[in-house]
Motif scaffolding. Structure first.
Motif, PDB file in Angstrom:
ATOM      1  N   VAL A   1      32.807 -64.281 -18.257  1.00  0.00           N
ATOM      2  CA  VAL A   1      34.000 -65.497 -17.937  1.00  0.00           C
ATOM      3  C   VAL A   1      35.689 -65.243 -17.842  1.00  0.00           C
ATOM      4  O   VAL A   1      35.763 -64.210 -18.917  1.00  0.00           O
ATOM      5  CB  VAL A   1      33.381 -66.913 -18.268  1.00  0.00           C
ATOM      6  CG1 VAL A   1      32.045 -67.011 -18.245  1.00  0.00           C
ATOM      7  CG2 VAL A   1      33.612 -66.131 -19.829  1.00  0.00           C
TER       8      VAL A   1
ATOM      9  N   VAL B   1      21.185 -69.673 -10.816  1.00  0.00           N
ATOM     10  CA  VAL B   1      22.636 -70.029 -11.588  1.00  0.00           C
ATOM     11  C   VAL B   1      21.899 -71.397 -12.705  1.00  0.00           C
ATOM     12  O   VAL B   1      21.804 -72.359 -12.023  1.00  0.00           O
ATOM     13  CB  VAL B   1      23.666 -70.666 -10.487  1.00  0.00           C
ATOM     14  CG1 VAL B   1      24.812 -71.511 -11.150  1.00  0.00           C
ATOM     15  CG2 VAL B   1      23.839 -69.769  -9.127  1.00  0.00           C
TER      16      VAL B   1
ATOM     17  N   THR C   1      37.118 -71.654 -21.708  1.00  0.00           N
ATOM     18  CA  THR C   1      36.180 -70.421 -22.163  1.00  0.00           C
ATOM     19  C   THR C   1      36.321 -69.537 -23.658  1.00  0.00           C
ATOM     20  O   THR C   1      35.465 -69.228 -23.666  1.00  0.00           O
ATOM     21  CB  THR C   1      35.729 -69.660 -20.991  1.00  0.00           C
ATOM     22  OG1 THR C   1      37.664 -68.974 -21.117  1.00  0.00           O
ATOM     23  CG2 THR C   1      35.436 -69.984 -20.074  1.00  0.00           C
TER      24      THR C   1
ATOM     25  N   GLY D   1      30.017 -65.736 -15.594  1.00  0.00           N
ATOM     26  CA  GLY D   1      30.562 -65.620 -15.012  1.00  0.00           C
ATOM     27  C   GLY D   1      30.476 -65.434 -13.532  1.00  0.00           C
ATOM     28  O   GLY D   1      29.446 -63.822 -13.576  1.00  0.00           O
ATOM     29  N   GLY D   2      30.085 -65.828 -13.053  1.00  0.00           N
ATOM     30  CA  GLY D   2      29.665 -65.472 -10.846  1.00  0.00           C
ATOM     31  C   GLY D   2      30.856 -65.095 -10.076  1.00  0.00           C
ATOM     32  O   GLY D   2      31.414 -64.801  -9.151  1.00  0.00           O
ATOM     33  N   GLY D   3      32.253 -64.424 -11.252  1.00  0.00           N
ATOM     34  CA  GLY D   3      33.169 -64.443  -9.631  1.00  0.00           C
ATOM     35  C   GLY D   3      33.027 -62.895  -9.457  1.00  0.00           C
ATOM     36  O   GLY D   3      32.063 -62.413  -9.356  1.00  0.00           O
TER      37      GLY D   3
ATOM     38  N   TYR E   1      25.680 -68.313 -15.480  1.00  0.00           N
ATOM     39  CA  TYR E   1      25.818 -69.469 -15.735  1.00  0.00           C
ATOM     40  C   TYR E   1      27.201 -69.397 -15.289  1.00  0.00           C
ATOM     41  O   TYR E   1      27.624 -68.156 -15.337  1.00  0.00           O
ATOM     42  CB  TYR E   1      26.082 -69.085 -17.396  1.00  0.00           C
ATOM     43  CG  TYR E   1      26.772 -70.523 -17.961  1.00  0.00           C
ATOM     44  CD1 TYR E   1      27.019 -71.735 -17.772  1.00  0.00           C
ATOM     45  CD2 TYR E   1      28.877 -70.201 -18.283  1.00  0.00           C
ATOM     46  CE1 TYR E   1      27.749 -72.913 -18.037  1.00  0.00           C
ATOM     47  CE2 TYR E   1      29.145 -70.964 -18.342  1.00  0.00           C
ATOM     48  CZ  TYR E   1      29.215 -71.916 -18.689  1.00  0.00           C
ATOM     49  OH  TYR E   1      30.132 -73.374 -19.127  1.00  0.00           O
ATOM     50  N   ASP E   2      27.409 -70.179 -14.267  1.00  0.00           N
ATOM     51  CA  ASP E   2      29.249 -70.418 -13.573  1.00  0.00           C
ATOM     52  C   ASP E   2      28.857 -71.568 -13.676  1.00  0.00           C
ATOM     53  O   ASP E   2      28.488 -72.393 -12.731  1.00  0.00           O
ATOM     54  CB  ASP E   2      29.337 -69.545 -12.435  1.00  0.00           C
ATOM     55  CG  ASP E   2      30.899 -69.444 -11.994  1.00  0.00           C
ATOM     56  OD1 ASP E   2      31.278 -70.481 -12.102  1.00  0.00           O
ATOM     57  OD2 ASP E   2      31.676 -68.249 -12.028  1.00  0.00           O
TER      58      ASP E   2
END
Length: 336
Positions: free
Chosen positions: A216, A199, A222, A162-164, A184-185
């Motif tokens: 994530v 990524v 998910t 999760g790249g938020g 991983y996103d």
């Protein structure tokens, strides 16, 4: 809005400075927050609700019963990333926008995630318990040096799922420790982070990381993202950290991996049932570090959600586009 001073009812924890700024153009009514999570209609606030043009709430529930007591209401601000305490449909029917405060705890959650990571790989909690129990004796003064040997972070690979908002901040902390980072996103391009991180697909993260940290969001796509197959890809000396949502990892698969010591260890701030029961097996495992869902437990979160709430109210007052409205589509459909 007209030039009339609006009435803002705040039942969430709120920053004094932000409240004072609101008070420059509005009547601000602050009610002592509670942890009950009940409907605002049950709090004996009939008079306050009847006058309110804006409600700011965190745990209090803004449901149909509360809305019925607030005929002058024009805006609800939920001090949450998702407005789980607000009946969105009931607000939409009444034409009331519901603003949220996304990312309010991103910084402190990243802090806790990294603290949990470090405590896990360096056996901080286990060594403290051992010390407090009086196990360090002159008979073997170097015993803890052998018993609690951990890994360093420099040169290791951190896998971030999760790249938020939180994942990006964890990445920044990891780079500060000299770590390599895989992310991983599926919504980000391969070069989203430039030279800071790659990524890559989920399987590559699970197989290549020395530590995997889960960030994530929980949604149908998910839930159970990490099952038996994905966990089996991890190195036997790797660690798993989850300060996001427990349901991202399949419970049965996780417990089997931990029970059989197929990875070096794990750290969790979130659980499948909260509060966790005293008889839960995970409490008896010696290869996990546990904290009681405290990632967002910081006064800084209150300051941040107060800032975001004040910004939403200011936009509403100026008749500008209100940021982070959860029911914008429903309102636009109703207006069409």
């Amino acid at each position: 809005m007209t030039d009339q001073r609006p009435t803002i009812l705040i039942t969430a924890p709120f920053d004094d400075v932000a409240a004072a700024a609101l008070g420059e153009y509005a009547e601000v009514i602050r009610i002592e927050p509670t942890l009950a999570g009940d409907s605002l209609a049950a709090r004996g606030l009939e008079a306050e609700l009847g006058r309110a043009n804006v409600i700011v709430a965190e745990l209090d529930v803004v449901d149909g019963a509360a809305l019925d007591l607030a005929p002058n209401l024009q805006l609800v601000v939920s001090c949450r990333a998702k407005p789980v305490n607000v009946d969105l449909e009931a607000c939409s029917v009444r034409g009331i926008p519901v603003a949220t405060t996304p990312g309010r705890n991103a910084e402190v959650t990243a802090d806790l995630s990294f603290a949990l990571l470090m405590a896990t790989v360096r056996h901080v909690s286990a060594s403290e318990r051992w010390l407090r129990e009086g196990n360090w004796t002159a008979d073997d003064v170097f015993e803890p040096y052998e018993r609690f040997r951990g890994i360093g972070l420099g040169g290791r690979t951190l896998g971030i799922l999760g790249g938020g908002a939180v994942g990006r901040r964890v990445l920044r902390r990891a780079r500060g420790f000299g770590m390599n980072v895989l992310v991983y996103d599926p919504f980000l391009p391969a070069d989203a982070f430039g030279d800071e991180a790659s990524v890559v697909p989920l399987d590559e993260v699970m197989a290549g990381a020395d530590i995997v940290s889960v960030h994530v969001p929980l949604m149908p796509e998910t839930e159970g993202l990490l099952g038996a197959r994905e966990l089996a890809l991890m190195k036997p000396d790797a660690y798993l950290i989850n300060a996001g949502r427990a349901a991202i990892i399949d419970e049965d698969a996780l417990m089997e991996v931990l029970r059989e010591h197929r990875i070096a260890g794990a750290g969790f701030d979130v659980f499948y049932r909260e509060p966790i029961g005293r008889d839960e097996e995970i409490l008896a495992l010696d290869n996990v570090t546990l904290t009681p869902h405290i990632a967002g437990a910081s006064d800084d979160v209150v300051a941040e959600h107060s800032r975001l709430a004040a910004a939403a109210i200011a936009a509403w007052r100026a008749e500008d586009s209100i940021p982070s409205v959860a029911n914008r589509a429903a309102l636009e459909t109703a207006a069409a």
